[in-house]
Design an enzyme around this catalytic site. Structure first.
Site, PDB file in Angstrom:
ATOM      1  N   ALA A  86      34.443 -36.248   2.633  1.00  9.82           N
ATOM      2  CA  ALA A  86      34.516 -36.581   4.033  1.00  9.82           C
ATOM      3  C   ALA A  86      33.232 -37.373   4.307  1.00  9.82           C
ATOM      4  O   ALA A  86      32.327 -37.661   3.477  1.00  9.82           O
ATOM      5  CB  ALA A  86      34.416 -35.161   4.857  1.00  9.82           C
ATOM      6  N   GLY A 129      35.990 -33.686  -0.037  1.00 13.86           N
ATOM      7  CA  GLY A 129      37.080 -33.735   0.829  1.00 13.86           C
ATOM      8  C   GLY A 129      38.119 -34.800   0.082  1.00 13.86           C
ATOM      9  O   GLY A 129      39.113 -34.547   0.275  1.00 13.86           O
ATOM     10  N   GLU A 132      39.890 -32.629  -2.175  1.00  7.93           N
ATOM     11  CA  GLU A 132      40.848 -31.682  -1.405  1.00  7.93           C
ATOM     12  C   GLU A 132      41.843 -32.497  -0.644  1.00  7.93           C
ATOM     13  O   GLU A 132      42.841 -31.906  -0.807  1.00  7.93           O
ATOM     14  CB  GLU A 132      40.033 -30.991  -0.346  1.00  7.93           C
ATOM     15  CG  GLU A 132      39.197 -29.953  -0.624  1.00  7.93           C
ATOM     16  CD  GLU A 132      38.020 -29.590   0.606  1.00  7.93           C
ATOM     17  OE1 GLU A 132      37.442 -30.404   1.148  1.00  7.93           O
ATOM     18  OE2 GLU A 132      37.770 -28.245   0.788  1.00  7.93           O
ATOM     19  N   GLU A 152      29.706 -30.487  -2.482  1.00  8.44           N
ATOM     20  CA  GLU A 152      29.348 -30.078  -1.065  1.00  8.44           C
ATOM     21  C   GLU A 152      28.030 -29.125  -1.241  1.00  8.44           C
ATOM     22  O   GLU A 152      27.366 -29.288  -0.527  1.00  8.44           O
ATOM     23  CB  GLU A 152      30.471 -29.209  -0.504  1.00  8.44           C
ATOM     24  CG  GLU A 152      31.552 -29.872   0.210  1.00  8.44           C
ATOM     25  CD  GLU A 152      32.464 -30.362  -0.789  1.00  8.44           C
ATOM     26  OE1 GLU A 152      32.626 -30.137  -1.995  1.00  8.44           O
ATOM     27  OE2 GLU A 152      33.730 -30.442  -0.525  1.00  8.44           O
TER      28      GLU A 152
END
Ligand code: DAK
Length: 278
Positions: A86, A129, A132, A152
């Site tokens: 992200a 992300g 993911e 993260e």
């Protein structure tokens, strides 16, 4: 088991690229019969998944869910990155409440709810992300350069789009702990040994391979394909929803911490974070 079409030399580059309609995606419907291709296209930011990109992805998938000529979709990035996570720049200054109010999960849930088979073709980084997003796909094909990880923890947060729930289910608790707690990056070869990848191929042929599998799927009975995906998803998701909710609560909470601010600021300033534990 390669299908007949996997050995073909079908043309895989888009014949026409729709760059006007989408700012952060290159989209090609019908790249192969019944197959749509979506290429994440923020190369300067290693395809970091910001809100506009995710909104565009949601829009394309919604359109293709209703389009009977699209029966299978391939999602890819470029040679350097599927997606490096992200967008840290977008998240760095957020608070727990602003994250909660923005409801970014809307777009991620739309990917998860896409009814047709979605195949990830990963080259380069698939981090945070990005990993993911690949895990939300139904299969993952990887180029030899692919690198996976959940960094993260190095930003003072935890995964926010399902990795704490998917990885224990797919890899087992111990490997999930290792990935999420160390933030270390693992190679495609290692991920394949851990059983999470469908196939590995050289970077310059992996998209062809993925499109060939997509084409094979697109040739099957369309309703049976939808039904098969729905049934298989249920095998994983019966107990997933509660776990995802727990993950989201804790994820938002971390945006109330100093360490989240420090971790993301340190990334943007290209320095090591100084953790305060607060
Ligand atoms: N966000 C923003 N920019 C990024 C980025 C990212 N995740 N990753 C890379 N970039 C940018 C870099 O800032 C740099 O931009 P400039 O400095 O040139 O302007 C450019 O891409 C090239 O990156 P590097 O110069 O760093 O390239 P290197 O080859 O040296 O290193 C790297 C590549 C992938 C190792 C490195 O860029 C890196 O560590 N990137 C960050 C990886 C990371 O920490 N990813 C996890 C982010 S957190 C949620 C859903 C999901 C998530 C959260 C919430 N909700 C729905 C609420 C997920 C969270 C995450 O993914």
């Amino acid at each position: 088991m390669p299908s007949q079409s996997e050995t073909s030399n079908s043309q895989t580059r888009p014949s026409t690229q729709d760059t006007t309609q989408y700012q952060h995606l290159i989209v090609e419907a019908g790249i192969r019969p019944g197959v749509g291709l979506i290429q994440l296209n923020r190369p300067k930011a290693l395809n970091a998944l910001n809100t506009p990109l995710m909104e565009e992805l949601r829009a394309v998938l919604a359109q293709w869910d209703d389009d009977p000529t699209i029966r299978c979709v391939v999602l890819t990035g470029n040679e350097r990155a599927f997606a490096a996570g992200a967008d840290i720049r977008e998240m760095a200054d957020q608070s727990a409440i602003s994250m909660y109010l923005r409801d970014q999960f809307r777009t991620w849930d739309a990917v998860r709810r896409f009814r047709k088979p979605l195949l990830a073709c990963v080259r380069g980084y698939a981090l945070g992300g990005g990993l993911e997003l690949a895990l939300l796909c139904d299969m993952i094909f990887a180029g030899e350069s692919a690198k996976f990880g959940c960094p993260e923890i190095k930003l003072g947060i935890i995964p926010g789009a399902g990795a704490t729930q998917w990885l224990p289910r797919l890899l087992g608790k111990q490997r999930a702990m290792e990935l999420i707690l160390t933030g270390e990056i693992v190679s495609a070869k290692e991920m394949a040994q851990w059983g999470i990848l469908n196939r590995i191929a050289p970077d310059d042929t992996v998209l062809d391979l993925t499109l060939n599998v997509a084409e094979t799927i697109a040739q099957q009975a369309p309703i049976a394909v939808l039904a098969a995906k729905e049934a298989i998803q249920h095998a994983y998701e019966t107990f997933l929803t509660e776990g995802i909710l727990v993950e989201r609560k804790v994820f938002f909470l971390l945006f109330a911490s100093e360490d989240q601010k420090e971790g993301m600021q340190a990334f943007l300033e290209k320095r090591k974070p100084q953790w305060q534990g607060s």
